[in-house]
Scaffold this motif. Sequence first.
Motif, PDB file in Angstrom:
ATOM      1  N   ALA A  38     -51.507  50.870  42.775  1.00  0.00           N
ATOM      2  CA  ALA A  38     -51.890  49.525  42.333  1.00  0.00           C
ATOM      3  C   ALA A  38     -51.637  48.482  43.421  1.00  0.00           C
ATOM      4  CB  ALA A  38     -51.126  49.157  41.060  1.00  0.00           C
ATOM      5  N   GLY A  39     -51.143  48.925  44.600  1.00  0.00           N
ATOM      6  CA  GLY A  39     -50.959  48.008  45.715  1.00  0.00           C
ATOM      7  C   GLY A  39     -49.541  47.566  45.988  1.00  0.00           C
ATOM      8  N   GLY A  78     -54.425  41.632  32.788  1.00  0.00           N
ATOM      9  CA  GLY A  78     -55.218  41.881  33.979  1.00  0.00           C
ATOM     10  C   GLY A  78     -54.409  41.898  35.266  1.00  0.00           C
ATOM     11  N   TYR A  79     -53.110  41.761  35.166  1.00  0.00           N
ATOM     12  CA  TYR A  79     -52.225  41.766  36.326  1.00  0.00           C
ATOM     13  C   TYR A  79     -51.300  42.975  36.293  1.00  0.00           C
ATOM     14  CZ  TYR A  79     -53.540  36.915  37.191  1.00  0.00           C
ATOM     15  OH  TYR A  79     -54.243  35.769  37.467  1.00  0.00           O
ATOM     16  N   ALA A  93     -55.368  34.094  41.925  1.00  0.00           N
ATOM     17  CA  ALA A  93     -56.175  35.197  42.452  1.00  0.00           C
ATOM     18  C   ALA A  93     -55.274  36.165  43.215  1.00  0.00           C
ATOM     19  CB  ALA A  93     -57.283  34.650  43.344  1.00  0.00           C
ATOM     20  N   ILE A  94     -54.422  36.865  42.483  1.00  0.00           N
ATOM     21  CA  ILE A  94     -53.515  37.863  43.056  1.00  0.00           C
ATOM     22  C   ILE A  94     -53.655  39.147  42.243  1.00  0.00           C
ATOM     23  CG2 ILE A  94     -51.874  36.119  43.884  1.00  0.00           C
ATOM     24  CD1 ILE A  94     -50.059  36.880  41.488  1.00  0.00           C
ATOM     25  N   THR A  95     -53.082  40.212  42.761  1.00  0.00           N
ATOM     26  CA  THR A  95     -53.075  41.480  42.022  1.00  0.00           C
ATOM     27  C   THR A  95     -51.938  41.496  41.026  1.00  0.00           C
ATOM     28  OG1 THR A  95     -54.047  42.593  43.928  1.00  0.00           O
ATOM     29  CG2 THR A  95     -53.004  43.992  42.258  1.00  0.00           C
ATOM     30  N   TYR A 149     -42.074  38.183  44.084  1.00  0.00           N
ATOM     31  CA  TYR A 149     -43.176  38.094  45.040  1.00  0.00           C
ATOM     32  C   TYR A 149     -44.512  38.324  44.345  1.00  0.00           C
ATOM     33  CZ  TYR A 149     -39.399  38.674  48.395  1.00  0.00           C
ATOM     34  OH  TYR A 149     -38.242  38.511  49.117  1.00  0.00           O
ATOM     35  N   SER A 150     -45.550  37.679  44.858  1.00  0.00           N
ATOM     36  CA  SER A 150     -46.913  37.987  44.443  1.00  0.00           C
ATOM     37  C   SER A 150     -47.510  38.862  45.528  1.00  0.00           C
ATOM     38  CB  SER A 150     -47.745  36.717  44.279  1.00  0.00           C
ATOM     39  OG  SER A 150     -47.911  36.064  45.522  1.00  0.00           O
TER      40      SER A 150
END
Length: 139
Positions: A62-63, A78-79, A99-101, A126-127
């Motif tokens: 997922a990053g 959605g996050y 607009a972040i994951t 953190y984002s």
Amino acid sequence: MKKSTLAILALIATPALAADPVTVYRDPSCGCCSLWAEYMEDRGYDVEIVDDTNVARRAMAAGVPEQGLSCHHSEIGGYEVHGHVPEEVIARLLAERPAITGLILPGMPQNSPGMAREKYGTLKVYSYGPRGIEVYSNE
């Protein structure tokens, strides 16, 4: 007049009223993940726990960077939310919809929800996403 003011104040002060559902992926042997899920339920979220013996692989897919790993990974609104992120930070995320994951609270800080009964002291969240990793909350 007083009744309508009280009703408005009650709505503002009630966290997670009709909140997004939260899916928590956690290792079945991890107790603090269950405590974090209970913490979120206590704040009005509908929480589903999914046992996953390889949470790190799911998070990195997922990053989430390896240096940001913690013990559980969640999906909400959605996050992606990784680690013991406090509910007030998640509520801000869902209200602002940047607009972040997602969000990361690396490790297992002893003062974080799920590790402690309530958050105390300062936690740096953190984002992460297309623009990289940035401090989202330091409170």
